[in-house]
Design an enzyme around this catalytic site. Structure first.
Site, PDB file in Angstrom:
ATOM      1  N   HIS A   1       6.666   3.801  -5.641  1.00  0.00           N
ATOM      2  CA  HIS A   1       6.705   2.516  -4.943  1.00  0.00           C
ATOM      3  C   HIS A   1       6.986   1.380  -5.933  1.00  0.00           C
ATOM      4  O   HIS A   1       7.795   0.503  -5.657  1.00  0.00           O
ATOM      5  CB  HIS A   1       5.358   2.210  -4.275  1.00  0.00           C
ATOM      6  CG  HIS A   1       4.963   3.127  -3.158  1.00  0.00           C
ATOM      7  ND1 HIS A   1       3.712   3.689  -3.070  1.00  0.00           N
ATOM      8  CD2 HIS A   1       5.637   3.558  -2.065  1.00  0.00           C
ATOM      9  CE1 HIS A   1       3.629   4.422  -1.970  1.00  0.00           C
ATOM     10  NE2 HIS A   1       4.786   4.371  -1.343  1.00  0.00           N
TER      11      HIS A   1
ATOM     12  N   LYS B   1      -0.333   6.495  11.488  1.00  0.00           N
ATOM     13  CA  LYS B   1      -1.273   6.893  10.431  1.00  0.00           C
ATOM     14  C   LYS B   1      -2.495   5.992  10.577  1.00  0.00           C
ATOM     15  O   LYS B   1      -2.687   5.053   9.802  1.00  0.00           O
ATOM     16  CB  LYS B   1      -0.649   6.689   9.044  1.00  0.00           C
ATOM     17  CG  LYS B   1       0.557   7.553   8.726  1.00  0.00           C
ATOM     18  CD  LYS B   1       1.042   7.257   7.298  1.00  0.00           C
ATOM     19  CE  LYS B   1       2.392   7.855   6.996  1.00  0.00           C
ATOM     20  NZ  LYS B   1       2.967   7.392   5.719  1.00  0.00           N
TER      21      LYS B   1
ATOM     22  N   ARG C   1      13.715   9.297  -0.750  1.00  0.00           N
ATOM     23  CA  ARG C   1      13.450  10.365  -1.705  1.00  0.00           C
ATOM     24  C   ARG C   1      14.353  11.568  -1.463  1.00  0.00           C
ATOM     25  O   ARG C   1      14.994  12.058  -2.366  1.00  0.00           O
ATOM     26  CB  ARG C   1      11.984  10.813  -1.615  1.00  0.00           C
ATOM     27  CG  ARG C   1      11.032   9.891  -2.311  1.00  0.00           C
ATOM     28  CD  ARG C   1       9.631  10.107  -1.859  1.00  0.00           C
ATOM     29  NE  ARG C   1       9.476   9.703  -0.482  1.00  0.00           N
ATOM     30  CZ  ARG C   1       8.312   9.518   0.128  1.00  0.00           C
ATOM     31  NH1 ARG C   1       7.205   9.756  -0.520  1.00  0.00           N
ATOM     32  NH2 ARG C   1       8.261   9.125   1.372  1.00  0.00           N
TER      33      ARG C   1
ATOM     34  N   SER D   1       2.102   9.069  -1.696  1.00  0.00           N
ATOM     35  CA  SER D   1       0.673   8.733  -1.728  1.00  0.00           C
ATOM     36  C   SER D   1      -0.160   9.964  -1.395  1.00  0.00           C
ATOM     37  O   SER D   1      -1.262  10.153  -1.933  1.00  0.00           O
ATOM     38  CB  SER D   1       0.378   7.613  -0.731  1.00  0.00           C
ATOM     39  OG  SER D   1       1.099   6.458  -1.067  1.00  0.00           O
TER      40      SER D   1
HETATM   41  P1  ADP Z   1       4.302   7.611   1.456  1.00  0.00           P
HETATM   42  O1  ADP Z   1       2.929   7.609   2.075  1.00  0.00           O
HETATM   43  O2  ADP Z   1       5.135   8.796   1.859  1.00  0.00           O
HETATM   44  O3  ADP Z   1       4.305   7.382  -0.018  1.00  0.00           O
HETATM   45  P2  ADP Z   1       4.901   4.892   2.353  1.00  0.00           P
HETATM   46  O4  ADP Z   1       4.880   4.524   3.797  1.00  0.00           O
HETATM   47  O5  ADP Z   1       3.777   4.343   1.554  1.00  0.00           O
HETATM   48  O6  ADP Z   1       5.061   6.455   2.185  1.00  0.00           O
HETATM   49  O7  ADP Z   1       6.290   4.452   1.703  1.00  0.00           O
HETATM   50  C1  ADP Z   1       6.827   3.166   1.825  1.00  0.00           C
HETATM   51  C2  ADP Z   1       8.278   3.200   1.440  1.00  0.00           C
HETATM   52  O8  ADP Z   1       8.415   3.621   0.094  1.00  0.00           O
HETATM   53  C3  ADP Z   1       9.160   4.139   2.267  1.00  0.00           C
HETATM   54  O9  ADP Z   1      10.430   3.540   2.409  1.00  0.00           O
HETATM   55  C4  ADP Z   1       9.247   5.370   1.392  1.00  0.00           C
HETATM   56  O10 ADP Z   1      10.424   6.112   1.641  1.00  0.00           O
HETATM   57  C5  ADP Z   1       9.273   4.743   0.008  1.00  0.00           C
HETATM   58  N1  ADP Z   1       8.791   5.630  -1.028  1.00  0.00           N
HETATM   59  C6  ADP Z   1       7.603   6.278  -1.055  1.00  0.00           C
HETATM   60  N2  ADP Z   1       7.490   7.018  -2.188  1.00  0.00           N
HETATM   61  C7  ADP Z   1       8.652   6.830  -2.874  1.00  0.00           C
HETATM   62  C8  ADP Z   1       9.171   7.359  -4.114  1.00  0.00           C
HETATM   63  N3  ADP Z   1       8.474   8.226  -4.841  1.00  0.00           N
HETATM   64  N4  ADP Z   1      10.401   6.940  -4.496  1.00  0.00           N
HETATM   65  C9  ADP Z   1      11.105   6.091  -3.726  1.00  0.00           C
HETATM   66  N5  ADP Z   1      10.695   5.582  -2.560  1.00  0.00           N
HETATM   67  C10 ADP Z   1       9.483   5.948  -2.139  1.00  0.00           C
END
Ligand code: ADP
Length: 166
Positions: free
Chosen positions: A17, A41, A91, A129
């Site tokens: 992130h 969620k 990803r 996460s």
């Molecule tokens: P997650 O719980 O799967 O980490 P989130 O809802 O917190 O997902 O993710 C928010 C945004 O950040 C989404 O657009 C997701 O695709 C992106 N994201 C999450 N992890 C990564 C990563 N490792 N690299 C790039 N983008 C990411």
């Protein structure tokens, strides 16, 4: 002023992130990282306010980044904050299908809104996460996965064990 919004669950914020935040902050004049309370969620490890605090702790050196929380639809939030761009991280191909659907839905709800996708750095392609929470439960070293400023808080939250209601 090009203002963009980066929405997500961020439960908790990861290095993947943070990489997207830094790259988007270099492209746009202003970036709002928005912890969106997602009905799909409904509960998380950290409360929305705690997630906001963790993101603030790791972005304090980025002057054009602010952090907020929204309970409404992201498209409504964007409209009321006069932002016309959503930033999303991709990803894998598996992210693409749901993200493109969400982008089209958001454009339907607010036609001036566009979604910009940033590809993940390969070193973060596996990182979510969910992975962080799983590793923390097993006491694994988190330094390759979450910003160092929040490692202690993630670890103590997980070992405390009680998930927060949203
Ligand atoms: P997650 O719980 O799967 O980490 P989130 O809802 O917190 O997902 O993710 C928010 C945004 O950040 C989404 O657009 C997701 O695709 C992106 N994201 C999450 N992890 C990564 C990563 N490792 N690299 C790039 N983008 C990411």
């Amino acid at each position: 002023m090009r203002r963009a919004i980066y929405p997500g669950s961020f439960d908790p914020v990861t290095l993947g992130h943070l990489d997207i935040i830094k790259r988007a902050a270099a492209i746009f004049d202003e970036l709002i990282v928005c912890v969106s309370v997602n009905s799909a969620k409904p509960s998380g490890l950290f409360s929305p306010q705690e997630r906001v605090e963790l993101i603030r702790a790791v972005t304090e050196d980025l002057p054009n980044v602010s952090v907020d929380c929204c309970q409404e639809l992201v498209a409504e939030y964007a409209k009321s904050h006069r932002a016309r761009v959503l930033v999303k991280g991709l990803r894998a191909v598996s992210d693409y299908e749901s993200e493109i659907q969400m982008a089209m839905l958001n454009a339907k709800l607010y036609p001036k809104l566009d979604t910009v996708f940033l590809y993940t750095r390969p070193k973060y392609a596996f990182l979510s996460s969910t992975v962080v929470k799983e590793l923390a439960r097993y006491g694994a070293d988190l330094s390759d996965f979450v910003p160092r400023q929040i490692i202690g808080r993630v670890r103590s939250k997980v070992t405390g064990g009680v998930p927060n209601p949203m």
